[in-house]
Design a protein around this motif. Sequence first.
Motif, PDB file in Angstrom:
ATOM      1  N   LYS A 333      -5.601 -28.989  17.572  1.00 61.19           N
ATOM      2  CA  LYS A 333      -6.131 -30.426  19.069  1.00 61.19           C
ATOM      3  C   LYS A 333      -5.804 -29.837  20.434  1.00 61.19           C
ATOM      4  O   LYS A 333      -6.573 -29.685  20.889  1.00 61.19           O
ATOM      5  CB  LYS A 333      -5.777 -31.790  18.416  1.00 61.19           C
ATOM      6  N   LEU A 336      -8.150 -27.494  21.884  1.00 64.02           N
ATOM      7  CA  LEU A 336      -8.926 -27.486  22.590  1.00 64.02           C
ATOM      8  C   LEU A 336      -8.688 -28.784  23.575  1.00 64.02           C
ATOM      9  O   LEU A 336      -9.244 -28.465  24.866  1.00 64.02           O
ATOM     10  CB  LEU A 336      -9.844 -28.954  21.374  1.00 64.02           C
ATOM     11  N   SER A 354     -14.993 -23.516  22.639  1.00 61.64           N
ATOM     12  CA  SER A 354     -15.058 -24.632  21.607  1.00 61.64           C
ATOM     13  C   SER A 354     -14.758 -24.000  20.506  1.00 61.64           C
ATOM     14  O   SER A 354     -14.289 -23.077  19.815  1.00 61.64           O
ATOM     15  CB  SER A 354     -16.794 -24.514  22.002  1.00 61.64           C
ATOM     16  N   GLN A 355     -15.018 -25.781  19.965  1.00 58.41           N
ATOM     17  CA  GLN A 355     -14.568 -25.412  18.420  1.00 58.41           C
ATOM     18  C   GLN A 355     -15.537 -24.552  17.842  1.00 58.41           C
ATOM     19  O   GLN A 355     -16.483 -24.214  18.250  1.00 58.41           O
ATOM     20  CB  GLN A 355     -14.816 -26.462  17.899  1.00 58.41           C
ATOM     21  N   VAL A 367     -10.785 -22.436  16.807  1.00 58.70           N
ATOM     22  CA  VAL A 367     -11.058 -21.854  17.792  1.00 58.70           C
ATOM     23  C   VAL A 367     -12.185 -20.530  18.030  1.00 58.70           C
ATOM     24  O   VAL A 367     -11.596 -20.109  17.157  1.00 58.70           O
ATOM     25  CB  VAL A 367     -10.357 -22.840  18.618  1.00 58.70           C
TER      26      VAL A 367
END
Length: 492
Positions: A333, A336, A354-355, A367
Amino acid sequence: MQDYKMLIGGAWVGASGGESFETENPYLGAPWALVPRATTDDVDRACEAARKAFRAPSWAGLTATARGALLRRLADLIAAEADRLAEIETRDNGKLITEMRAQLRYIPQWFHYFGGLADKVEGRVIPIDKPGMINFTREEPLGVVAAITPWNSPLMLATWKLAPALAAGNTIVWKPSEFSSVSALEFARLFEKAGFPPGVVNVLTGFGSEIGERLVSHPHVAKIAFTGGDRTGQSVYELAARSIKPVTLELGGKSANIVFKDADLENAVKGVVSGIFAATGQTCIAGSRALVHRSIQDEFVGKLVELGRTARMGDPLLETTQVGPITTRSQFKKVLDYIDIAKGEGARPVLGGSQASRPECGNGWFVEPTIFADVKPSMRIAQEEVFGPVLSVIAFDDDEEAIEIANDTQYGLAAGVWSQNIKTVFTLAQRLEAGTVWINSYRATSYLSPFGGYKRSGIGRESGLTAIREYLQEKSVWIDTIGEVANPFVQR
Ligand code: NDP
């Protein structure tokens, strides 16, 4: 799910509170083993056991040569188990099996090296200025060392502490990261097998937030050797200060890979890409800033993107995988969030951003390898440690500006310089504020070479000859050879 016990005073035990916690496989995003959740009572038990072992003849009475032999025997046992331990590390922290295997096969060198060094630590005889007096020094161990280690290279970073600390004659209470406890427990079995007396190495699993403070401030603990984030490092340092304990801190970084216009660009591209995407960027030495001469910026970024795009993601246990998942949910997290922050600051994503939702990534915490161009040195993405596969490209116009930008962070762990010009590389090697500088290479470390940080990246050095000094204290011994003590009331 295998249910593990921890090691205190030579006994494999559960937590005194009876609780365990699940450790997760980051590729599957699912739990795979149970580990004891140590309490502060367990900290007390482990510290007591370590102090008892420190004073016991079975350890304190060993010659330095015998201690060294134990370390070398351990090295051989690790070598024999290297591939099995590597697989456990990959299951636990999601890093590539190829990387963990290479680390595990290299770890024995630290135990051989410090095992060899154990009986080469010598005191001095001082040509003292008092007639009839002999003055000499002894190098003595500190006592119980608390080793607190992170999840990114769990056994390697523990080895950097345990090998010199044990060679010097200390005993250990080791608290591995809650995200990589299993390999620590399996590793600890080898200390038993090598013949280390009970209590010399103790392993406490659990949460740093619950037992860290007790461990650091425990009266039996003589020194703290810590690797992890700089915020935790700061709180460890503050706590240690209250009880006047020495610390070795190996903290974060925002290392610059600096590419000059006369660099061999093909090599520089490979170095910069491996500096940030190897280990999925989850390494303290990640070269997370690429400083590139403005005249070659577009060409260089194009080459970075071209190579970065070829990275194969997926199951870290497959030898063909090149970029694995992020180790923990919270780190995933965090990475991101930093990508969003960078976009918000105006940095331009030229790769990833991005993921990763590739089919081969399954439910894992992946990621996309990410590169931002047009990054300004003042942006948060250029100043703060992301600890993930996110590279910031910053342009510079001349050598002075490159040095200025490279040094303009609170960190100082490492730097890379890519240039064919001897004057440039020598000047940079001198002026970069970093504990390690690589010229036309990146990421090399060795048991022979000191490693550590400038500025907020840490205190003290690991590996190499000087590392054993971090675990010793010098005693001055005076002997009167005249045999006549002067009258204390008569000034001589
Ligand atoms: P932490 O610094 O929190 O963890 C490192 C070790 O310290 C772990 O064993 C942890 O235990 C322990 N710990 C946590 N809280 C305390 C405490 N109060 N007292 C004593 N020990 C404690 O790192 P994280 O794993 O949370 O990662 C956070 C950030 O740190 C990352 O995003 C990254 O930026 C950086 N990092 C840097 C590393 C490096 O090599 N320099 C390695 C890992 C992280 P527990 O796991 O149970 O919390």
